[in-house]
Design an enzyme around this catalytic site. Structure first.
Site, PDB file in Angstrom:
ATOM      1  CB  CYS A  96     -15.829  37.920   2.638  1.00  0.00           C
ATOM      2  SG  CYS A  96     -17.307  37.205   3.414  1.00  0.00           S
ATOM      3  CG  HIS A 174     -12.842  34.647   4.013  1.00  0.00           C
ATOM      4  ND1 HIS A 174     -12.504  35.906   4.453  1.00  0.00           N
ATOM      5  CD2 HIS A 174     -14.170  34.496   4.232  1.00  0.00           C
ATOM      6  CE1 HIS A 174     -13.586  36.499   4.939  1.00  0.00           C
ATOM      7  NE2 HIS A 174     -14.612  35.670   4.815  1.00  0.00           N
ATOM      8  CD  GLU A 176      -8.950  36.135   4.219  1.00  0.00           C
ATOM      9  OE1 GLU A 176      -9.785  36.385   5.115  1.00  0.00           O
ATOM     10  OE2 GLU A 176      -9.274  35.839   3.051  1.00  0.00           O
TER      11      GLU A 176
END
Length: 236
Positions: A96, A174, A176
């Protein structure tokens, strides 16, 4: 012998920093990658930057700041660090904000997204082994323009979602995300004075929390696959 990853986060609170990388941490552990977390947000003038030559992988996480805002006091310092890492050939993943900063380090640009994104959106991938096609978590109003010489790997209606240049991978989404890593974002927003605006609408943390919980297991598996393929291809 284990590898070492340096993870750059953008939160002044040390108590939250270990939570921010979310699903990346177990993915690293499964591949015997030790990780060290560092933040330029508080480090300038109080701690030296890490020696990038001591690491086998650099990961640059997201931020609620803009990667192209000269008013951000630590941004130039971090951009110089990431540029140095890329120039020396350190395998790098930017997520990002981190993907946008990586694009800048590679002489690309950051611009306003055609369609700001909140929550999970479908990403179309040219490389499903590295980036499984499907739903990925998004929260951004800016986007990167693919740098000169890089190859776009994924996209959606909002714009480019991934690019690769040598052993540097820029992501707009994202991978994660977990419920707990999202909670660390919310805590930071509250401490900073309020929720960020993404596009024309405000954020509904409860709705995002439910959506993340719904997709979490699939998202964690996709993150593990991304890390596995990246390490196999790009880490020596």
């Amino acid at each position: 012998m284990s590898s070492r990853a340096l993870v750059l986060v953008h939160d002044p609170a040390k108590s939250r920093r270990d939570r921010i990388p979310g699903a990346l941490i177990p993915a690293f552990a499964r591949r015997d990658i030790d990780h060290h977390i560092f933040s330029f947000v508080c480090a300038r003038g109080s701690a030296p930057a890490p020696d990038i030559s001591a690491y086998d992988l650099l990961v640059v996480m997201g931020s609620h700041e803009s990667a192209d805002d000269p008013r951000v006091p630590w941004l130039a310092h971090e951009l110089a660090f990431v540029t140095k890492a890329v120039e020396r050939g350190t395998p790098t993943i930017g997520i990002c904000f981190g993907g946008q900063l990586l694009a800048r380090a590679l002489h690309g640009e950051v611009t306003r997204a055609d369609f700001p994104e909140r929550g999970f959106t479908v990403v179309k991938s040219d490389d499903p082994d590295l980036i499984p096609q499907g739903f990925w978590m998004q929260l951004h109003a800016d986007s990167f323009i693919v740098p000169p010489g890089a190859t776009e790997l994924a996209r959606n209606a909002s714009g480019s979602q991934a690019f690769v240049a040598a052993n540097a991978l820029g992501l707009q989404f994202h991978p994660e995300i977990t419920v707990d890593s999202f909670e660390s974002w919310v805590e930071r927003w509250v401490e900073s004075g309020g929720l960020p605006r993404v596009g024309d609408g405000g954020l509904d943390p409860d709705a995002l929390r439910r959506e993340i919980a719904q997709h979490e297991q699939d998202s964690v598996r996709a993150c593990d696959q991304l890390v596995d393929t990246f390490c196999t291809r790009y880490m020596r």
